[in-house]
Write a protein that holds these residues in place. Structure first.
Motif, short mmCIF file in Angstrom:
data_model
loop_
_atom_site.label_atom_id
_atom_site.label_comp_id
_atom_site.label_asym_id
_atom_site.label_seq_id
_atom_site.Cartn_x
_atom_site.Cartn_y
_atom_site.Cartn_z
N LEU A 37 0.83 -1.20 0.00
CA LEU A 37 0.00 0.00 0.00
C LEU A 37 0.86 1.25 0.00
O LEU A 37 1.88 1.33 0.68
N LEU A 38 0.42 2.25 -0.77
CA LEU A 38 1.00 3.58 -0.68
C LEU A 38 0.52 4.28 0.57
O LEU A 38 1.27 4.95 1.27
N VAL A 52 -4.88 2.25 -0.74
CA VAL A 52 -4.35 2.75 -2.01
C VAL A 52 -3.09 1.94 -2.31
O VAL A 52 -2.10 2.03 -1.58
N THR A 53 -3.13 1.12 -3.34
CA THR A 53 -2.02 0.23 -3.66
C THR A 53 -0.94 0.95 -4.47
O THR A 53 -1.15 2.05 -4.98
N THR A 54 0.21 0.29 -4.61
CA THR A 54 1.29 0.87 -5.40
C THR A 54 0.94 1.00 -6.87
O THR A 54 1.54 1.80 -7.59
N LYS A 79 -4.21 11.18 -10.95
CA LYS A 79 -2.90 10.54 -10.86
C LYS A 79 -1.78 11.55 -10.96
O LYS A 79 -1.93 12.58 -11.64
N PRO A 80 -0.64 11.29 -10.31
CA PRO A 80 -0.42 10.17 -9.40
C PRO A 80 -1.13 10.38 -8.07
O PRO A 80 -1.15 11.50 -7.55
N SER A 314 1.55 -1.55 5.85
CA SER A 314 1.77 -1.31 4.42
C SER A 314 1.73 -2.58 3.59
O SER A 314 1.76 -2.51 2.36
N ASP A 315 1.64 -3.75 4.23
CA ASP A 315 1.37 -5.01 3.53
C ASP A 315 -0.12 -5.28 3.41
O ASP A 315 -0.52 -6.38 3.01
#
Length: 328
Positions: A37-38, A52-54, A79-80, A314-315
């Motif tokens: 995750l971002l 919000v994923t990478t 984006k981004p 973040s995982d």
């Protein structure tokens, strides 16, 4: 012999803060995404999760059923994606890129509108966002230390420059009239919405790495890099206590006052969760969170009135901790 005794005592002191002897039941509830995750957020009531994923997929999940409540269509994303925020009542979703803030209706599953924001420096980008509890006001901070105070209903915006470096923390009071800011210039300030005059300011030697307030908006916790960590009164910034720990260096990131207790939870830049006594500043223990990848960190925390602490890392792992054994 004397050196051996001194080393043994020192070693025992180091072990005293590791949390190994203090029972703290924990379990992984679910991993919501396969990729990192971002950013992410557990909602104020704990019912929803924002991820919000990478790869810049923005989803809102139902925590209980682990099903997607709403995913922002790829064509609508700004984006981004650099910032995302779920409103206190779960009705609105805010997403920002470098210079534009977008607003979506969660219940209506629809895009509402977008607004562009600038700093004093023409090259400044958005560094942080915050939404008032009644959803009527938004704070949009910039990397040059300037801050936009915008009314979402009237579209009026007041901009001023309270900091000299990027603003990383913005926290609204319960009524949406007062807010707290913290930045990389080491300054923390309390402000009234619409006014550039601080109610109080505190300056620290290093950048602010963690900032949070209690549920009554009466106390704040601030970490000044590796230098000092304080709990202070929010109206005047008077010292309540300073955190005590045996480690030479300890980095503080996310932090949360646990409601109806004398507990403060903090996370580190590594995979660690720590708990503290807010009256004495003593460390009760430090635990390692469950991770899938090396370097995963806590990105959001939520506590219930029944003594449960939830951490999202973040995982994309949601973890539940039972604090009842530690309630003071």
């Amino acid at each position: 012999m004397r050196k051996h005794v001194v080393f043994t005592i020192f070693f025992l002191l180091l072990l005293s803060g590791c949390g190994q002897d203090i029972p703290l039941a924990e379990e992984v509830v679910h991993q919501f995404e396969a990729e990192p995750l971002l950013t992410g957020q557990i909602s104020d009531d704990g019912r929803l999760l924002l991820t919000v994923t990478t790869s810049e997929q923005v989803k809102i999940w139902r925590a209980a059923s682990k099903q997607v409540e709403y995913q922002v269509p790829e064509s609508e994303l700004l984006k981004p994606v650099r910032h995302a925020l779920l409103s206190n009542d779960n009705s609105l979703l805010l997403i920002a890129n470098y210079d534009t803030l977008g607003v979506w209706s969660v219940s209506g599953k629809a895009f509402i509108h977008k607004v562009q924001f600038n700093g004093v420096d023409s090259m400044a980008a958005i560094s942080h966002i915050a939404l008032s509890p009644n959803n009527g006001r938004v704070l949009v901070a910039m990397t040059d230390g300037s801050l936009n105070m915008a009314d979402l209903n009237t579209r009026l915006n007041n901009r001023f420059k309270p900091h000299a470096r990027p603003i990383d923390f913005l926290l609204f009071g319960n009524q949406g009239e007062l807010f707290l800011s913290g930045a990389q210039d080491g300054k923390v300030g309390l402000w009234q919405f619409g006014s550039p005059k601080p109610l109080f300011e505190k300056e620290f030697a290093h950048r602010v790495t963690s900032l949070s307030v209690d549920h009554g908006f009466s106390r704040l916790f601030v970490s000044d890099g590796l230098n000092a960590q304080h709990i202070k009164t929010l109206t005047r910034g008077d010292e309540v206590t300073k955190l005590n720990y045996s480690a030479r260096f300890k980095v503080f990131r996310k932090s949360l006052f646990i409601p109806s207790t004398q507990l403060l939870a903090t996370s580190s830049s590594k995979s660690h969760l720590s708990l503290w006594n807010t009256q004495t500043g003593d460390e009760l223990g430090t635990w390692t969170i469950s991770t899938q990848r090396s370097g995963a960190t806590i990105i959001s925390m939520h506590a219930t009135q029944t003594g449960k602490l939830y951490t999202l890392n973040s995982d994309a792992m949601l973890q539940r901790w039972d604090l009842n054994a530690l309630t003071l």
